[in-house]
Design a protein around this motif. Structure first.
Motif, PDB file in Angstrom:
ATOM      1  N   GLY A  26       1.502  -6.106   2.370  1.00  0.00           N
ATOM      2  CA  GLY A  26       2.881  -6.042   1.909  1.00  0.00           C
ATOM      3  C   GLY A  26       3.496  -4.716   2.334  1.00  0.00           C
ATOM      4  N   ALA A  27       4.490  -4.258   1.602  1.00  0.00           N
ATOM      5  CA  ALA A  27       5.199  -3.020   1.947  1.00  0.00           C
ATOM      6  C   ALA A  27       4.231  -1.850   2.075  1.00  0.00           C
ATOM      7  CB  ALA A  27       6.248  -2.723   0.891  1.00  0.00           C
ATOM      8  N   LEU A  28       4.570  -0.908   2.968  1.00  0.00           N
ATOM      9  CA  LEU A  28       3.708   0.239   3.246  1.00  0.00           C
ATOM     10  C   LEU A  28       4.505   1.529   3.188  1.00  0.00           C
ATOM     11  CD1 LEU A  28       1.076   1.616   4.314  1.00  0.00           C
ATOM     12  CD2 LEU A  28       1.924   1.139   6.626  1.00  0.00           C
ATOM     13  N   THR A  29       4.013   2.492   2.394  1.00  0.00           N
ATOM     14  CA  THR A  29       4.579   3.840   2.360  1.00  0.00           C
ATOM     15  C   THR A  29       3.470   4.832   2.680  1.00  0.00           C
ATOM     16  OG1 THR A  29       6.266   3.286   0.708  1.00  0.00           O
ATOM     17  CG2 THR A  29       5.676   5.600   0.931  1.00  0.00           C
ATOM     18  N   VAL A  30       3.749   5.731   3.609  1.00  0.00           N
ATOM     19  CA  VAL A  30       2.784   6.782   3.951  1.00  0.00           C
ATOM     20  C   VAL A  30       3.373   8.109   3.501  1.00  0.00           C
ATOM     21  CG1 VAL A  30       1.382   7.826   5.764  1.00  0.00           C
ATOM     22  CG2 VAL A  30       2.062   5.426   5.958  1.00  0.00           C
TER      23      VAL A  30
ATOM     24  N   PHE B  78       0.837  -1.204   0.000  1.00  0.00           N
ATOM     25  CA  PHE B  78       0.000   0.000   0.000  1.00  0.00           C
ATOM     26  C   PHE B  78       0.866   1.244   0.000  1.00  0.00           C
ATOM     27  CE2 PHE B  78      -3.117  -3.035   1.357  1.00  0.00           C
ATOM     28  CZ  PHE B  78      -4.319  -2.550   0.876  1.00  0.00           C
ATOM     29  N   ARG B  79       0.442   2.212  -0.807  1.00  0.00           N
ATOM     30  CA  ARG B  79       1.046   3.537  -0.801  1.00  0.00           C
ATOM     31  C   ARG B  79      -0.067   4.527  -0.493  1.00  0.00           C
ATOM     32  NH1 ARG B  79       3.340   5.082  -6.206  1.00  0.00           N
ATOM     33  NH2 ARG B  79       2.215   7.031  -6.260  1.00  0.00           N
ATOM     34  N   VAL B  80      -0.005   5.123   0.694  1.00  0.00           N
ATOM     35  CA  VAL B  80      -1.062   6.034   1.117  1.00  0.00           C
ATOM     36  C   VAL B  80      -0.653   7.442   0.714  1.00  0.00           C
ATOM     37  CG1 VAL B  80      -2.556   6.703   3.022  1.00  0.00           C
ATOM     38  CG2 VAL B  80      -1.420   4.479   3.079  1.00  0.00           C
ATOM     39  N   ALA B  81      -1.264   7.943  -0.364  1.00  0.00           N
ATOM     40  CA  ALA B  81      -0.899   9.238  -0.932  1.00  0.00           C
ATOM     41  C   ALA B  81      -1.762  10.350  -0.322  1.00  0.00           C
ATOM     42  CB  ALA B  81      -1.059   9.197  -2.447  1.00  0.00           C
TER      43      ALA B  81
END
Length: 455
Positions: A266-270, A251-254
């Motif tokens: 899986g991998a997480l970017t905030v 997840f990429r929380v934009a």
């Protein structure tokens, strides 16, 4: 039949047919929705159709022969032009062109408007070129066979139809209807965008990035999806309530996105403007991989219980926690570019911004924020264990057992295996006065003990 009239002509319902170039005379022509104007003739040579065209209806160009037709005065026409056959020179027209056959003089590659592929029609991208906007409607076909270069980076507004030979497409598929299923290998490296009110299903093995915005949604549980879900503007994605459910998706929380609930991802970017809110008042969010926290992102941290001494509170039960099995990357943060930590107290009913009955603001507490496998601090290594300067702590929604806000006394500490939110009471100014007075008395007594006795 031919017309010698010079007055205005209006089509507001049904279809007005111009069977030759002079059929409508020289007067203005208004084509109002749902009316249509059909130009069905064979120009003897290149022809500039001269009547002033207005309205928001439909103009159907169904020409015979090779000479091109252009619309000399279509600046006031805001409807759709349907190209069924023949050659059309758009000139200054840059509205919605519906492709059902025929061709554009100079190709579609230079067209500044949008092109919609009509039901039953096939648009060959390699030969027709790429307009500013390409729409695929129900029943139409976009064929990318032989397409190269910029054509493979097209943005396609999808509301039905078929994508053929699109395995090398690296652009964006903007989904404008529900029910689309995306199979493995169907879209090259392209990104799928699902907007408000629409949904898509990701087939087994499909691994492209998928961006959700507004109320856009995915119909399956993502257990077999190994790509990245990007949460954009007003996208609120709930992982669910099962802490043991595992997803392969990253997840990429934009900006404007929110990831909440519990379970494994899986991998997480905030990113800046994105918010992560683990658990269900409270709960555990597990990241099977690496996690990156960027400046301007946020973490909504809920606390439901503060019973027990320091070190005895249970993460995921008494308060939220994020468990990162891989690397937690804080290298992009700094004192002038912090990550937002939003502290929220819950009452016995689970309501936010309410008195936390067992929180005593005169006692000390520790809450685990994030457990990690390893941590990357970059230039922040010099901070040591106190990482408070990397976080902007907002405790305006945190209240003690008496209902008072607990705005100060908070720190973020790195204990070697995770980040801990530490609270210690800050003495009141009157307490400082007592402490300083006591120190002064102690100092005076010490001086007296050191002074020699007078004779």
């Amino acid at each position: 039949a031919a017309s010698s009239r010079c007055g205005a002509t209006a089509a507001s319902a049904g279809t007005l047919v111009g069977a030759h170039a002079d059929a409508l005379g020289a007067g203005a022509v208004s084509v109002a929705a749902p009316g249509a104007l059909r130009l069905a003739f064979s120009p003897a040579g290149p022809l500039a159709f001269s009547p002033v065209l207005t309205g928001a209806g439909t103009i159907d160009v169904a020409l015979g022969g090779a000479p091109a037709l252009s619309l000399a005065n279509a600046g006031g026409f805001t409807g759709s032009l349907r190209l069924s056959s023949g050659v059309f020179d758009p000139g200054a027209f840059d509205g919605n062109l519906v492709f059902a056959g025929g061709s554009l003089a100079g190709g579609f590659g230079g067209y500044a408007g949008s092109v919609t592929v009509a039901s039953g029609s096939t648009y060959a991208v390699a030969s027709e070129g790429l307009p500013a906007e390409l729409r695929l409607s129900d029943g139409g076909t976009l064929d990318f066979a032989g397409a190269t270069g910029p054509a493979l980076g097209a943005t396609i507004l999808y509301s039905g139809g078929t994508l053929a030979n699109a395995a090398a497409v690296a652009g964006t598929l903007d989904v404008r209807q529900s029910g689309l299923t995306l199979a493995a290998g169907s879209l090259g490296a392209g990104t799928v965008r699902v907007g408000s009110g629409f949904s898509a299903t990701l087939g087994a093995g499909f691994a492209n990035d998928v961006r959700l915005e507004g109320g856009g949604s995915l119909t399956n549980d993502l257990s077999a999806f190994s790509g990245t879900v990007i949460l954009g503007t007003s996208s609120d994605f709930n992982l669910g309530t099962d802490p043991d459910f595992t997803r392969s998706a990253g997840f990429r929380v934009a900006d404007g996105g929110r990831l909440r609930g519990q379970g494994a991802t899986g991998a997480l970017t905030v990113e800046a403007g994105g918010v992560v809110a683990p658990g269900n008042s409270p709960g555990v969010m597990t990241v099977n991989g690496n996690s990156v926290l960027q400046a301007g992102g946020g973490y909504e941290f809920e606390v439901a219980s503060a019973v027990g001494a320091v070190g005895t509170l249970v993460a995921g039960e008494d308060h939220d926690v994020i468990v990162v099995t891989g690397e937690l990357n804080l290298s992009a943060l700094g004192s002038s570019s912090p990550f937002l930590l939003d502290l929220i107290s819950l009452d016995g009913a689970g309501d936010q911004d309410k008195a936390l009955a067992d929180f005593d603001s005169t006692a000390s507490y520790e809450f685990t924020l994030i457990d990690y496998g390893t941590i990357k601090l970059g230039d922040n290594e010099s901070l040591g264990t106190d990482l408070s300067s990397l976080f902007l702590i907002d405790a305006s929604r945190f209240r003690d057992g008496l209902g008072a806000q607990v705005l100060s006394g908070w720190r973020v500490i790195d204990n070697g295996t995770g980040l801990v939110l530490s609270y210690a009471p800050i003495p009141e100014p009157s307490t400082y006065g007592l402490i300083l007075g006591g120190l002064a008395l102690a100092a005076a007594a010490a001086r007296r003990r050191r002074s020699p006795a007078k004779p």
